[in-house]
Motif scaffolding. Structure first.
Motif, PDB file in Angstrom:
ATOM      1  N   GLY A  44      22.889  80.773  16.012  1.00 40.13           N
ATOM      2  CA  GLY A  44      22.032  81.938  16.207  1.00 40.13           C
ATOM      3  C   GLY A  44      21.679  82.094  17.669  1.00 40.13           C
ATOM      4  O   GLY A  44      21.145  81.163  18.286  1.00 40.13           O
ATOM      5  N   ILE A  45      22.019  83.239  18.255  1.00 43.43           N
ATOM      6  CA  ILE A  45      21.592  83.550  19.619  1.00 43.43           C
ATOM      7  C   ILE A  45      20.279  84.303  19.506  1.00 43.43           C
ATOM      8  O   ILE A  45      20.237  85.489  19.169  1.00 43.43           O
ATOM      9  CB  ILE A  45      22.637  84.398  20.362  1.00 43.43           C
ATOM     10  N   PHE A  46      19.186  83.600  19.747  1.00 44.93           N
ATOM     11  CA  PHE A  46      17.854  84.176  19.553  1.00 44.93           C
ATOM     12  C   PHE A  46      17.322  84.729  20.873  1.00 44.93           C
ATOM     13  O   PHE A  46      17.408  84.071  21.921  1.00 44.93           O
ATOM     14  CB  PHE A  46      16.882  83.108  19.034  1.00 44.93           C
ATOM     15  N   GLY A  47      16.761  85.896  20.803  1.00 42.85           N
ATOM     16  CA  GLY A  47      16.137  86.487  21.979  1.00 42.85           C
ATOM     17  C   GLY A  47      15.466  87.788  21.605  1.00 42.85           C
ATOM     18  O   GLY A  47      15.899  88.479  20.679  1.00 42.85           O
ATOM     19  N   ASP A 198      19.448  92.758  14.380  1.00 39.78           N
ATOM     20  CA  ASP A 198      18.071  93.249  14.348  1.00 39.78           C
ATOM     21  C   ASP A 198      17.980  94.766  14.514  1.00 39.78           C
ATOM     22  O   ASP A 198      16.889  95.328  14.461  1.00 39.78           O
ATOM     23  CB  ASP A 198      17.204  92.543  15.392  1.00 39.78           C
ATOM     24  N   ARG A 199      19.118  95.449  14.701  1.00 39.68           N
ATOM     25  CA  ARG A 199      19.122  96.915  14.684  1.00 39.68           C
ATOM     26  C   ARG A 199      19.371  97.457  13.277  1.00 39.68           C
ATOM     27  O   ARG A 199      19.220  98.645  13.033  1.00 39.68           O
ATOM     28  CB  ARG A 199      20.208  97.460  15.628  1.00 39.68           C
ATOM     29  N   PHE A 223      30.501  81.174  13.515  1.00 41.13           N
ATOM     30  CA  PHE A 223      29.820  82.455  13.439  1.00 41.13           C
ATOM     31  C   PHE A 223      28.695  82.460  14.467  1.00 41.13           C
ATOM     32  O   PHE A 223      27.802  81.612  14.416  1.00 41.13           O
ATOM     33  CB  PHE A 223      29.258  82.695  12.038  1.00 41.13           C
ATOM     34  N   VAL A 224      28.765  83.394  15.404  1.00 36.97           N
ATOM     35  CA  VAL A 224      27.747  83.509  16.456  1.00 36.97           C
ATOM     36  C   VAL A 224      26.981  84.796  16.195  1.00 36.97           C
ATOM     37  O   VAL A 224      27.529  85.895  16.301  1.00 36.97           O
ATOM     38  CB  VAL A 224      28.391  83.517  17.852  1.00 36.97           C
ATOM     39  N   LEU A 225      25.712  84.662  15.844  1.00 34.42           N
ATOM     40  CA  LEU A 225      24.897  85.790  15.386  1.00 34.42           C
ATOM     41  C   LEU A 225      23.790  86.079  16.385  1.00 34.42           C
ATOM     42  O   LEU A 225      22.950  85.212  16.665  1.00 34.42           O
ATOM     43  CB  LEU A 225      24.279  85.477  14.021  1.00 34.42           C
ATOM     44  N   ALA A 226      23.764  87.287  16.929  1.00 29.05           N
ATOM     45  CA  ALA A 226      22.699  87.688  17.843  1.00 29.05           C
ATOM     46  C   ALA A 226      21.564  88.307  17.049  1.00 29.05           C
ATOM     47  O   ALA A 226      21.792  89.211  16.234  1.00 29.05           O
ATOM     48  CB  ALA A 226      23.218  88.679  18.871  1.00 29.05           C
ATOM     49  N   MET A 227      20.357  87.842  17.272  1.00 26.74           N
ATOM     50  CA  MET A 227      19.231  88.371  16.497  1.00 26.74           C
ATOM     51  C   MET A 227      17.899  88.077  17.181  1.00 26.74           C
ATOM     52  O   MET A 227      17.775  87.137  17.965  1.00 26.74           O
ATOM     53  CB  MET A 227      19.213  87.751  15.098  1.00 26.74           C
ATOM     54  N   ASP A 228      16.943  88.926  16.874  1.00 27.15           N
ATOM     55  CA  ASP A 228      15.545  88.638  17.162  1.00 27.15           C
ATOM     56  C   ASP A 228      15.034  87.794  15.998  1.00 27.15           C
ATOM     57  O   ASP A 228      14.981  88.270  14.856  1.00 27.15           O
ATOM     58  CB  ASP A 228      14.750  89.941  17.287  1.00 27.15           C
ATOM     59  N   GLN A 229      14.696  86.561  16.263  1.00 24.63           N
ATOM     60  CA  GLN A 229      14.358  85.619  15.193  1.00 24.63           C
ATOM     61  C   GLN A 229      13.233  86.143  14.315  1.00 24.63           C
ATOM     62  O   GLN A 229      13.285  86.045  13.083  1.00 24.63           O
ATOM     63  CB  GLN A 229      13.972  84.270  15.795  1.00 24.63           C
ATOM     64  N   GLN A 230      12.226  86.740  14.916  1.00 31.64           N
ATOM     65  CA  GLN A 230      11.083  87.231  14.135  1.00 31.64           C
ATOM     66  C   GLN A 230      11.501  88.353  13.192  1.00 31.64           C
ATOM     67  O   GLN A 230      11.085  88.385  12.028  1.00 31.64           O
ATOM     68  CB  GLN A 230       9.983  87.731  15.073  1.00 31.64           C
ATOM     69  N   GLN A 252      12.667  79.406   6.129  1.00 35.18           N
ATOM     70  CA  GLN A 252      13.511  78.418   5.465  1.00 35.18           C
ATOM     71  C   GLN A 252      14.921  78.962   5.237  1.00 35.18           C
ATOM     72  O   GLN A 252      15.909  78.240   5.411  1.00 35.18           O
ATOM     73  CB  GLN A 252      12.877  78.010   4.124  1.00 35.18           C
ATOM     74  N   TYR A 253      15.024  80.227   4.860  1.00 38.80           N
ATOM     75  CA  TYR A 253      16.333  80.865   4.673  1.00 38.80           C
ATOM     76  C   TYR A 253      17.118  80.810   5.975  1.00 38.80           C
ATOM     77  O   TYR A 253      18.306  80.464   5.997  1.00 38.80           O
ATOM     78  CB  TYR A 253      16.129  82.307   4.220  1.00 38.80           C
ATOM     79  N   LEU A 254      16.448  81.170   7.079  1.00 43.80           N
ATOM     80  CA  LEU A 254      17.128  81.214   8.364  1.00 43.80           C
ATOM     81  C   LEU A 254      17.536  79.819   8.819  1.00 43.80           C
ATOM     82  O   LEU A 254      18.646  79.614   9.340  1.00 43.80           O
ATOM     83  CB  LEU A 254      16.211  81.870   9.397  1.00 43.80           C
ATOM     84  N   GLU A 255      16.662  78.849   8.613  1.00 40.90           N
ATOM     85  CA  GLU A 255      16.982  77.479   9.016  1.00 40.90           C
ATOM     86  C   GLU A 255      18.157  76.910   8.229  1.00 40.90           C
ATOM     87  O   GLU A 255      18.958  76.138   8.754  1.00 40.90           O
ATOM     88  CB  GLU A 255      15.747  76.588   8.837  1.00 40.90           C
ATOM     89  N   LYS A 256      18.270  77.299   6.963  1.00 42.15           N
ATOM     90  CA  LYS A 256      19.386  76.821   6.145  1.00 42.15           C
ATOM     91  C   LYS A 256      20.694  77.460   6.584  1.00 42.15           C
ATOM     92  O   LYS A 256      21.759  76.821   6.562  1.00 42.15           O
ATOM     93  CB  LYS A 256      19.116  77.138   4.677  1.00 42.15           C
TER      94      LYS A 256
END
Length: 431
Positions: A44-47, A198-199, A223-230, A252-256
């Motif tokens: 996950g690319i979080f930002g 996140d769009r 799999f490289v996923l760009a997302m706003d974690q919140q 928990q879903y995201l961490e799994k």
């Protein structure tokens, strides 16, 4: 004033265009992706919104391709319906593989050509199997791949009648996809970049994440996923909790799902200044330390927000020049009002009705006193406004900000900014 041009919000297209210092970080991440043996892997690319996730992933994709590691890009926000999304995801991957296999086959010698032909045939069969699944589940048009919309009925009739091989691909999609990726990559890895989650609508974002597990989860893929974690945590939490999101279960879903969270490195403000300083008009404003202090205080080093601000300020300056060249003082006032309109639109509306509120906030800051009455209520309803106005106060040491403008100036500037200032930022963009 010389002619101005609007700054686009296009992502950096590759490693050679890096202006934010991402390249060194991208090399480290790509080394890790290349060296990982336990696949599949989800990163996950979080930002936050606007901080350059797409640019960073474009650089990573460029670096991987330079290393001859196949990389495919998917944008789920183009698709609305759940069936469209999972089908578009699968067909995008298979189509890109087929195009590359066709190219390789045309360049290969006879010994390799047969193996590539067999792999290509399997890719096409998987594409047909996915199209058949879509035809069974939805009447809408296909969203990608090898089949046109008017092929759906004929394909369904054909497969239903006799095509046992296609049925096998439907029933064993994960295993067959795993095998074809192994052959396509010569035992290596395939990297799939998924941008702009996140769009998407919340349902669409979760559909993409679920599809990775259901259809592609056994292959040697990264799999490289760009997302706003919140944003994605709230989407997963809403799926679990309904109208009241269960954020614990969403996390928990995201961490799994995400094996490795990679938090996007921040853009140094100095890099943003070097890139954009020459884009500010007029030049005397571009060299103002007060302007860049305002920008940093209001928007930090968020490239998207800063570009939007500069576009609005340049257009405001050009509009003011229709009467007479504006002073730096007036343009700084316009800049503060523009920042307020972008970040705190409800306060901007109050300011239009009661221009003296800026002066009262400034006096309270200078005397270190509490606001009273309606002003205190407005400040509570707009957290952050008082800090921003304090950062650009004439009383602030080390800078030469002008005092608040008078009522006539505020009315003039706010009237212009309702035209040139663009849309206020959405709440998630302000977080």
């Amino acid at each position: 004033m010389e002619k101005i041009g609007l700054l686009s919000d296009n992502a950096i297209s590759g490693a050679s265009g890096d202006a934010f210092g991402f390249l060194a970080h991208a090399r480290v991440l790509c080394d890790a992706l290349e060296g990982t043996d336990d696949l599949p892997l989800t990163v996950g690319i979080f930002g936050p919104w606007g901080m350059g996730k797409s640019s960073f992933m474009n650089i990573c994709r460029d670096l991987l391709r330079q290393r001859e590691i196949p990389a495919i890009w998917f944008n789920p926000w183009k698709y609305d319906q759940k069936d469209e999304i999972w089908h578009a995801l699968i067909q995008t991957v298979l189509t890109e593989m087929a195009i590359d296999l066709e190219r390789r086959r045309s360049e290969a010698g006879e010994s390799k050509r047969e193996r590539l032909t067999q792999t290509l045939a399997t890719v096409r069969q998987l594409s047909q199997a996915a199209a058949w699944l879509l035809a069974r589940r939805a009447a809408g048009p296909l969203t990608g791949g090898f089949l046109a919309a008017d092929d759906v009925d004929r394909l369904q009739d054909t497969l239903t009648a006799s095509d046992a091989a296609a049925y096998r691909h439907v029933n064993h999609f994960e295993e067959d996809f795993r095998d074809v990726v192994h052959r396509y990559t010569n035992g290596g890895r395939l990297v799939l970049f998924v941008d702009d989650l996140d769009r998407c609508t919340q349902d669409a974002a979760i559909t993409v994440l679920d599809s990775l597990k259901l259809f592609l989860g056994e292959a040697s893929c990264v799999f490289v996923l760009a997302m706003d974690q919140q944003v994605i945590t709230e989407a997963a939490g809403r799926k679990a909790g309904g109208d009241a999101p269960d954020l614990v279960r969403g996390q928990q879903y995201l961490e799994k799902l995400i094996h490795f969270p990679y938090h996007l490195p921040g853009v140094p403000f100095e890099a943003l200044y070097r890139q954009l300083q020459t884009k500010v008009r007029p030049p005397e404003l571009a060299g103002s330390g007060e302007l860049w202090e305002l920008i940093q205080s209001a928007f930090g080093a968020n490239p998207r927000r800063v570009r939007r601000f500069i576009n609005g300020l340049n257009l405001t300056a050009a509009t003011l020049e229709l009467q007479q060249p504006p002073s730096v003082r007036r343009l700084l006032h316009a800049g503060v009002l523009l920042a307020l309109r972008m970040l705190y639109p409800s306060f901007f509306l109050v300011l239009q009705e009661d221009p003296a509120i800026w002066f009262r906030f400034d006096e309270a800051e200078a005397r270190k006193t509490q606001l009273g009455g309606r002003d205190e209520t407005v400040a509570q309803e707009n957290p952050g406004v008082r800090r921003l106005l304090a950062d650009v106060s004439a009383h602030r040491a080390g800078f030469d900000f002008p005092p608040p403008p008078n009522e006539q100036e505020i009315r003039l500037l706010t009237e212009i900014l309702t035209v040139t200032g663009g849309l206020p930022s959405a709440p998630e963009e302000q977080s």
